[in-house]
Design an enzyme around this catalytic site. Structure first.
Site, PDB file in Angstrom:
ATOM      1  N   THR A  70       4.906   0.772  -7.447  1.00 59.51           N
ATOM      2  CA  THR A  70       4.038  -0.161  -6.838  1.00 59.51           C
ATOM      3  C   THR A  70       2.893   0.512  -6.402  1.00 59.51           C
ATOM      4  O   THR A  70       2.733   1.809  -6.095  1.00 59.51           O
ATOM      5  CB  THR A  70       4.627  -1.015  -5.644  1.00 59.51           C
TER       6      THR A  70
ATOM      7  N   ASN B  35       8.915  -8.607   4.055  1.00 59.23           N
ATOM      8  CA  ASN B  35       8.741  -7.587   3.104  1.00 59.23           C
ATOM      9  C   ASN B  35       7.296  -6.812   3.320  1.00 59.23           C
ATOM     10  O   ASN B  35       7.021  -5.493   2.801  1.00 59.23           O
ATOM     11  CB  ASN B  35       8.650  -8.252   1.673  1.00 59.23           C
TER      12      ASN B  35
ATOM     13  N   ASP C  88      -0.966 -13.187   7.810  1.00 58.90           N
ATOM     14  CA  ASP C  88      -1.399 -11.825   8.104  1.00 58.90           C
ATOM     15  C   ASP C  88      -0.208 -11.279   9.251  1.00 58.90           C
ATOM     16  O   ASP C  88      -0.468 -11.671  10.176  1.00 58.90           O
ATOM     17  CB  ASP C  88      -2.656 -11.635   8.607  1.00 58.90           C
TER      18      ASP C  88
ATOM     19  N   LYS D 243      10.043   2.532   9.283  1.00 59.75           N
ATOM     20  CA  LYS D 243      11.227   1.773   8.874  1.00 59.75           C
ATOM     21  C   LYS D 243      12.451   2.017   9.572  1.00 59.75           C
ATOM     22  O   LYS D 243      13.311   1.511   9.933  1.00 59.75           O
ATOM     23  CB  LYS D 243      11.503   2.376   7.304  1.00 59.75           C
TER      24      LYS D 243
ATOM     25  N   TYR E  48       5.454   6.280   8.573  1.00 62.73           N
ATOM     26  CA  TYR E  48       6.135   5.546   7.692  1.00 62.73           C
ATOM     27  C   TYR E  48       7.399   5.563   7.868  1.00 62.73           C
ATOM     28  O   TYR E  48       8.123   4.541   7.887  1.00 62.73           O
ATOM     29  CB  TYR E  48       5.919   5.670   6.140  1.00 62.73           C
TER      30      TYR E  48
HETATM   31  P1  NAP Z   1       2.920  -3.043  -2.470  1.00 57.10           P
HETATM   32  O1  NAP Z   1       2.929  -3.514  -3.836  1.00 57.10           O
HETATM   33  O2  NAP Z   1       1.855  -2.354  -1.801  1.00 57.10           O
HETATM   34  O3  NAP Z   1       2.732  -4.531  -1.598  1.00 57.10           O
HETATM   35  C1  NAP Z   1       2.785  -4.488  -0.161  1.00 57.10           C
HETATM   36  C2  NAP Z   1       2.469  -6.226   0.234  1.00 57.10           C
HETATM   37  O4  NAP Z   1       2.430  -6.183   1.546  1.00 57.10           O
HETATM   38  C3  NAP Z   1       1.151  -6.675  -0.422  1.00 57.10           C
HETATM   39  O5  NAP Z   1       1.418  -8.160  -0.759  1.00 57.10           O
HETATM   40  C4  NAP Z   1       0.284  -6.308   0.803  1.00 57.10           C
HETATM   41  O6  NAP Z   1      -1.017  -7.474   0.625  1.00 57.10           O
HETATM   42  C5  NAP Z   1       1.246  -6.789   1.996  1.00 57.10           C
HETATM   43  N1  NAP Z   1       0.734  -6.629   3.268  1.00 57.10           N
HETATM   44  C6  NAP Z   1       0.331  -5.407   3.774  1.00 57.10           C
HETATM   45  N2  NAP Z   1      -0.291  -5.602   5.016  1.00 57.10           N
HETATM   46  C7  NAP Z   1      -0.108  -7.019   5.270  1.00 57.10           C
HETATM   47  C8  NAP Z   1      -0.286  -7.573   6.513  1.00 57.10           C
HETATM   48  N3  NAP Z   1      -0.913  -7.266   7.473  1.00 57.10           N
HETATM   49  N4  NAP Z   1      -0.015  -8.878   6.525  1.00 57.10           N
HETATM   50  C9  NAP Z   1       0.475  -9.497   5.377  1.00 57.10           C
HETATM   51  N5  NAP Z   1       0.752  -8.698   4.084  1.00 57.10           N
HETATM   52  C10 NAP Z   1       0.521  -7.381   4.232  1.00 57.10           C
HETATM   53  O7  NAP Z   1       4.139  -2.628  -1.848  1.00 57.10           O
HETATM   54  P2  NAP Z   1       5.761  -2.687  -2.444  1.00 57.10           P
HETATM   55  O8  NAP Z   1       6.210  -1.291  -2.891  1.00 57.10           O
HETATM   56  O9  NAP Z   1       5.875  -3.756  -2.903  1.00 57.10           O
HETATM   57  O10 NAP Z   1       6.410  -2.841  -0.923  1.00 57.10           O
HETATM   58  C11 NAP Z   1       7.109  -3.983  -0.258  1.00 57.10           C
HETATM   59  C12 NAP Z   1       7.924  -3.624   0.735  1.00 57.10           C
HETATM   60  O11 NAP Z   1       9.116  -2.795   0.186  1.00 57.10           O
HETATM   61  C13 NAP Z   1       7.292  -2.825   1.758  1.00 57.10           C
HETATM   62  O12 NAP Z   1       7.950  -3.206   3.212  1.00 57.10           O
HETATM   63  C14 NAP Z   1       7.882  -1.030   1.562  1.00 57.10           C
HETATM   64  O13 NAP Z   1       7.728  -0.518   2.763  1.00 57.10           O
HETATM   65  C15 NAP Z   1       9.234  -1.596   0.917  1.00 57.10           C
HETATM   66  N6  NAP Z   1       9.600  -0.569   0.041  1.00 57.10           N
HETATM   67  C16 NAP Z   1       9.057  -0.044  -1.048  1.00 57.10           C
HETATM   68  C17 NAP Z   1       9.461   1.156  -1.797  1.00 57.10           C
HETATM   69  C18 NAP Z   1       8.591   1.498  -3.117  1.00 57.10           C
HETATM   70  O14 NAP Z   1       9.151   2.555  -3.634  1.00 57.10           O
HETATM   71  N7  NAP Z   1       7.621   0.967  -3.395  1.00 57.10           N
HETATM   72  C19 NAP Z   1      10.516   1.658  -1.198  1.00 57.10           C
HETATM   73  C20 NAP Z   1      11.095   1.398  -0.211  1.00 57.10           C
HETATM   74  C21 NAP Z   1      10.685   0.139   0.597  1.00 57.10           C
HETATM   75  P3  NAP Z   1      -2.478  -7.144   0.091  1.00 57.10           P
HETATM   76  O15 NAP Z   1      -2.199  -7.187  -1.251  1.00 57.10           O
HETATM   77  O16 NAP Z   1      -3.290  -8.069   0.780  1.00 57.10           O
HETATM   78  O17 NAP Z   1      -2.682  -5.524   0.528  1.00 57.10           O
END
Ligand code: NAP
Length: 237
Positions: A195, A89, A62, A170, A166
């Site tokens: 996602t 990530n 975590d 970043k 947010y």
């Molecule tokens: P997601 O599907 O919501 O997945 C986020 C992951 O982070 C989940 O596994 C979540 O675990 C985990 N997490 C959250 N808080 C945590 C903590 N305190 N300790 C450990 N794990 C934790 O999001 P995603 O879209 O795949 O995002 C992944 C990364 O890409 C993020 O950094 C996000 O900011 C970045 N990103 C995403 C986008 C987009 O359009 N989706 C665009 C640019 C950047 P739980 O399942 O336990 O909640």
């Protein structure tokens, strides 16, 4: 590229882009620690990938919990003795975030805590293991929303996305990339990906989005220090 023998940790890898990064790294021959904060969800995701014949094992981490970060570093040290790739990530977006005049301060705090302090804490704990690798690599999963330049450009398509927490988290993460430039670190932006975090907006799948950070993680010998990259090229700070 033959990546056999390399060892990676991906945080927040039980779902979304992180899960796909773990899968694609493992398919490239990397031995992957799939990091997740919830043991049930993390173990299920790791079992799923291991069931596909991939070298993936669950590790509880975590990013907001110092004890779990220290325990994860100790476990990787005991089991493998080094780390070649860290993908920061894990991330959150809170929908009570918003424009500076009305964003929930609790939302801003938790976004900074997870997306920046969390990544910094994990990096600090893993650096000794990364230094034991031949060419340690850190990939910070950022967003173009963290670009100060683009946030100030009215012609940018996402100019209206005013999420002070947010976006600031970043931008701060990008500062970590810049300040760690002696450590072969890159910020990688996956684009807008469907996602849970994005409310399933965007037409990119997690699998498509993972390909680029995985490429960054596996590049060897290139000088990527302290830049912010996307598939379309560099993103201005
Ligand atoms: P997601 O599907 O919501 O997945 C986020 C992951 O982070 C989940 O596994 C979540 O675990 C985990 N997490 C959250 N808080 C945590 C903590 N305190 N300790 C450990 N794990 C934790 O999001 P995603 O879209 O795949 O995002 C992944 C990364 O890409 C993020 O950094 C996000 O900011 C970045 N990103 C995403 C986008 C987009 O359009 N989706 C665009 C640019 C950047 P739980 O399942 O336990 O909640």
């Amino acid at each position: 590229m033959n990546s056999t023998g390399r060892i990676a940790l991906v945080t927040g890898a039980n779902k979304g882009i992180g899960y796909e990064i773990a899968r694609q790294l493992a398919r490239s021959g990397v031995s992957v620690f799939l990091g997740a904060r919830d043991a049930g969800r993390g173990q299920a995701a790791a079992d799923d990938l291991a069931g596909q014949g991939l070298d993936v094992s669950f590790i509880r981490i975590d990013v907001c919990d110092a004890a779990s970060i220290a325990a994860a570093a100790a476990e990787i040290d005991a089991r493998r003795g080094r780390l070649d790739i860290l993908v920061n990530n894990a991330g959150i977006a809170d929908y009570t975030d918003g424009a500076p005049g009305k964003a929930s301060l609790d939302a801003v705090r938790s976004e900074l805590e997870t997306n920046f302090i969390g990544a910094l804490a994990v990096t600090q704990a893993m650096l000794p293991l990364l230094r034991k690798a031949k060419a340690g690599r850190i990939v910070n999963m950022t967003s173009s929303l963290g670009s100060l330049t683009l946030n100030g450009d009215p012609s940018w398509p996402f100019y209206g996305v005013r999420l002070i927490g947010y976006n600031a988290s970043k931008a701060a993460l990008n500062m970590l990339t810049v300040q760690l430039n002696a450590e072969l670190t890159v910020s990688a932006c996956p684009g807008l990906v469907a996602t849970d975090l994005s409310g399933h907006r965007g037409d990119r799948t997690p699998s498509e989005a993972a390909a680029f950070p995985v490429r960054m993680a596996l590049l060897q010998g290139q000088d990527l220090k302290g830049i912010c990259q996307s598939e379309q090229g560099a993103i201005p700070w």
